[in-house]
Enzyme design. Structure first.
Site, short mmCIF file in Angstrom:
data_model
loop_
_atom_site.label_atom_id
_atom_site.label_comp_id
_atom_site.label_asym_id
_atom_site.label_seq_id
_atom_site.Cartn_x
_atom_site.Cartn_y
_atom_site.Cartn_z
N VAL A 139 7.16 -4.43 3.68
CA VAL A 139 5.88 -5.12 3.89
C VAL A 139 6.16 -6.63 3.84
O VAL A 139 5.37 -7.33 4.15
CB VAL A 139 4.97 -4.75 2.75
CG1 VAL A 139 5.35 -5.25 1.30
CG2 VAL A 139 3.56 -5.23 2.99
N LYS B 127 19.60 -8.38 2.84
CA LYS B 127 18.68 -7.79 3.67
C LYS B 127 17.67 -9.12 3.72
O LYS B 127 16.97 -9.15 4.95
CB LYS B 127 17.97 -6.71 2.62
CG LYS B 127 18.37 -5.50 3.31
CD LYS B 127 18.14 -4.37 2.34
CE LYS B 127 16.58 -4.07 2.59
NZ LYS B 127 15.99 -2.95 1.67
N ASN C 221 15.74 -11.33 -2.83
CA ASN C 221 15.93 -10.06 -2.79
C ASN C 221 17.01 -9.45 -3.67
O ASN C 221 18.34 -10.30 -3.42
CB ASN C 221 16.03 -9.61 -1.39
CG ASN C 221 15.78 -7.89 -1.27
OD1 ASN C 221 14.87 -7.32 -1.86
ND2 ASN C 221 16.72 -7.34 -0.61
N ARG C 222 16.91 -8.58 -4.36
CA ARG C 222 18.21 -8.08 -5.13
C ARG C 222 19.49 -7.72 -4.08
O ARG C 222 20.36 -8.14 -4.62
CB ARG C 222 17.65 -6.59 -5.52
CG ARG C 222 18.81 -5.81 -6.53
CD ARG C 222 18.31 -4.39 -6.84
NE ARG C 222 18.01 -3.42 -5.78
CZ ARG C 222 17.56 -2.40 -5.73
NH1 ARG C 222 17.50 -1.73 -7.13
NH2 ARG C 222 17.29 -1.47 -5.05
N SER D 26 -1.10 6.49 -4.25
CA SER D 26 -1.84 5.89 -2.99
C SER D 26 -3.54 6.14 -3.07
O SER D 26 -3.91 7.52 -3.46
CB SER D 26 -1.63 6.48 -1.80
OG SER D 26 -2.52 6.26 -0.72
N LYS E 284 7.76 1.88 6.58
CA LYS E 284 7.19 0.96 7.62
C LYS E 284 8.11 0.67 8.73
O LYS E 284 7.45 0.21 9.71
CB LYS E 284 6.48 -0.37 7.04
CG LYS E 284 5.40 0.02 5.95
CD LYS E 284 4.53 -0.84 5.06
CE LYS E 284 3.51 -0.61 4.17
NZ LYS E 284 2.73 -1.73 3.81
N GLY F 116 11.64 -9.92 -2.70
CA GLY F 116 11.66 -8.74 -1.75
C GLY F 116 12.17 -8.80 -0.31
O GLY F 116 11.93 -9.98 0.14
N ALA F 117 12.44 -7.88 0.35
CA ALA F 117 12.85 -8.12 1.57
C ALA F 117 12.59 -6.52 2.29
O ALA F 117 13.46 -6.02 2.99
CB ALA F 117 14.18 -8.44 2.02
N THR G 231 3.38 3.94 4.39
CA THR G 231 3.65 3.16 3.29
C THR G 231 5.00 3.23 3.06
O THR G 231 5.94 3.76 3.63
CB THR G 231 2.54 3.34 2.30
OG1 THR G 231 2.82 2.17 1.37
CG2 THR G 231 2.78 4.80 1.63
P1 ATR Z 1 13.30 -0.47 2.26
O1 ATR Z 1 14.25 -1.19 1.01
O2 ATR Z 1 13.92 0.97 2.45
O3 ATR Z 1 12.77 -1.63 3.17
P2 ATR Z 1 10.85 -0.84 0.69
O4 ATR Z 1 10.26 0.26 -0.28
O5 ATR Z 1 10.01 -1.19 1.83
O6 ATR Z 1 12.24 0.06 1.29
O7 ATR Z 1 11.50 -1.88 0.18
C1 ATR Z 1 11.93 -1.77 -1.15
C2 ATR Z 1 12.08 -3.32 -1.71
O8 ATR Z 1 12.32 -3.22 -3.39
C3 ATR Z 1 13.33 -4.01 -1.32
O9 ATR Z 1 13.32 -5.54 -1.57
C4 ATR Z 1 14.28 -3.44 -2.68
O10 ATR Z 1 15.43 -4.48 -2.82
P3 ATR Z 1 16.76 -3.98 -1.93
O11 ATR Z 1 16.74 -4.43 -0.71
O12 ATR Z 1 17.87 -4.68 -3.07
O13 ATR Z 1 16.97 -2.30 -2.24
C5 ATR Z 1 13.18 -3.74 -3.83
N1 ATR Z 1 13.48 -2.93 -4.88
C6 ATR Z 1 13.71 -1.63 -4.97
N2 ATR Z 1 14.07 -1.32 -6.28
C7 ATR Z 1 14.11 -2.33 -6.87
C8 ATR Z 1 14.71 -2.93 -8.28
N3 ATR Z 1 14.99 -2.01 -9.07
N4 ATR Z 1 15.04 -4.23 -8.47
C9 ATR Z 1 14.74 -5.20 -7.60
N5 ATR Z 1 14.19 -4.77 -6.21
C10 ATR Z 1 14.22 -3.59 -5.81
#
Ligand code: ATR
Length: 278
Positions: A133, A160, A155-156, A14, A66, A129-130, A62
């Protein structure tokens, strides 16, 4: 002294302290800003510290807190309510209020880009992603005026993404189409990485764009700003696509947060750009 923090995990990337402390000095405000790495179980105590310590006035939130921080707050701004995502906390009249300055920051950067690059009034966007943010990005994109928007999200963990698009963020007609991981559509104008993958240097998303035959105009936009060029962007550049990192979005969300805390409308000038360009 008015103290402010940014909390996250990881937090080493950051640059928020550099920017906010610069603005405190520049505008002669007695303020100090620092980063704190927290675990999820620390969130409640952190908010209690803000509540009970008159020297702590606010914070930025962050990855990955969030959404998780919302449980501990007294009120949400309308953008925070819609997105269920908080990146800025303000203490006002004893209340701890969650704001979202990511939506407007993303909106300003994407509007500028579209204005300069795209004459057409339709836009195909893929959101990867999901996480915390992602709702801000969706909320911004669905509300772009005069643009016929097709949104895809993957999203992986597909569930979600499905939950996110059904969360009331958009009307049914504007809901993003949820795709399987790796099922990359052609003819995209913008591909946005909203995941945390890349914050740690050399991490890569397990997504194969080698068969992607979009135009050279396709923009690969990573919300990560440090490192300045993630593998997601380096690979896109090698394929001949346009790239953009999250630096301007980062500065704009910081500018809007600073305004919420101090009522000062700061300038994003060369001095600030130099500070984040390290
Ligand atoms: P949170 O998942 O708790 O909301 P975030 O840091 O705001 O936390 O979000 C992380 C994002 O990065 C998610 O979309 C996560 O995917 P998952 O929902 O499958 O966990 C994604 N992410 C983190 N590591 C990843 C990876 N190695 N490959 C693909 N997506 C990844």
């Amino acid at each position: 002294m008015n103290n402010y923090f940014v909390i996250g995990n990881p937090i080493v990337h950051s640059l928020s302290p550099v920017i906010h402390n610069h603005w405190f000095r520049k505008y002669n405000i007695e303020g100090h800003y620092e980063k704190r790495k927290l675990e999820e179980e620390d969130l409640k105590n952190f908010i209690n510290d803000i509540r009970n310590n008159k020297n702590i006035n606010g914070a930025n939130i962050t990855v990955p807190f969030k959404k998780k921080i919302i449980n501990f707050l007294d009120e949400l701004s309308s953008a925070a309510q819609t997105t269920q995502s908080v990146n800025t906390i303000v203490k006002k009249n004893g209340k701890i209020i969650g704001h979202n300055t990511d939506v407007s920051a993303f909106n300003e950067t994407i509007k500028n880009y579209i204005k300069n690059k795209f004459d057409n009034k339709s836009l195909n966007s893929l959101i990867i992603g999901a996480g915390g943010v992602t709702s801000s990005v969706i909320s911004s994109l669905v509300n772009l005026n005069n643009i016929n928007n097709t949104l895809y999200i993957m999203n992986r963990t597909k569930k979600k993404a499905e939950d996110l698009v059904l969360s009331g963020l958009t009307s049914a007609s504007k809901r993003p189409n949820v795709l399987d991981w790796g099922d990359i559509p052609q003819n995209l104008d913008i591909v946005i990485n909203t995941t945390s993958v890349g914050l740690v240097k050399d991490e890569s998303l397990n997504l194969d764009f080698s068969n992607y035959k979009g135009t050279n105009n396709t923009l690969f936009y990573d919300l990560i700003y440090n490192p300045k060029e993630t593998n997601f962007l380096t690979d896109a550049k090698k394929r001949g696509n346009q790239i953009k990192n999250g630096q301007m979005m980062f500065l704009l969300q910081a500018k809007h947060a600073f305004h919420l805390w101090t009522n000062i409308d700061v300038e994003i000038d060369n001095e600030v750009l130099k500070l984040v360009d390290q």
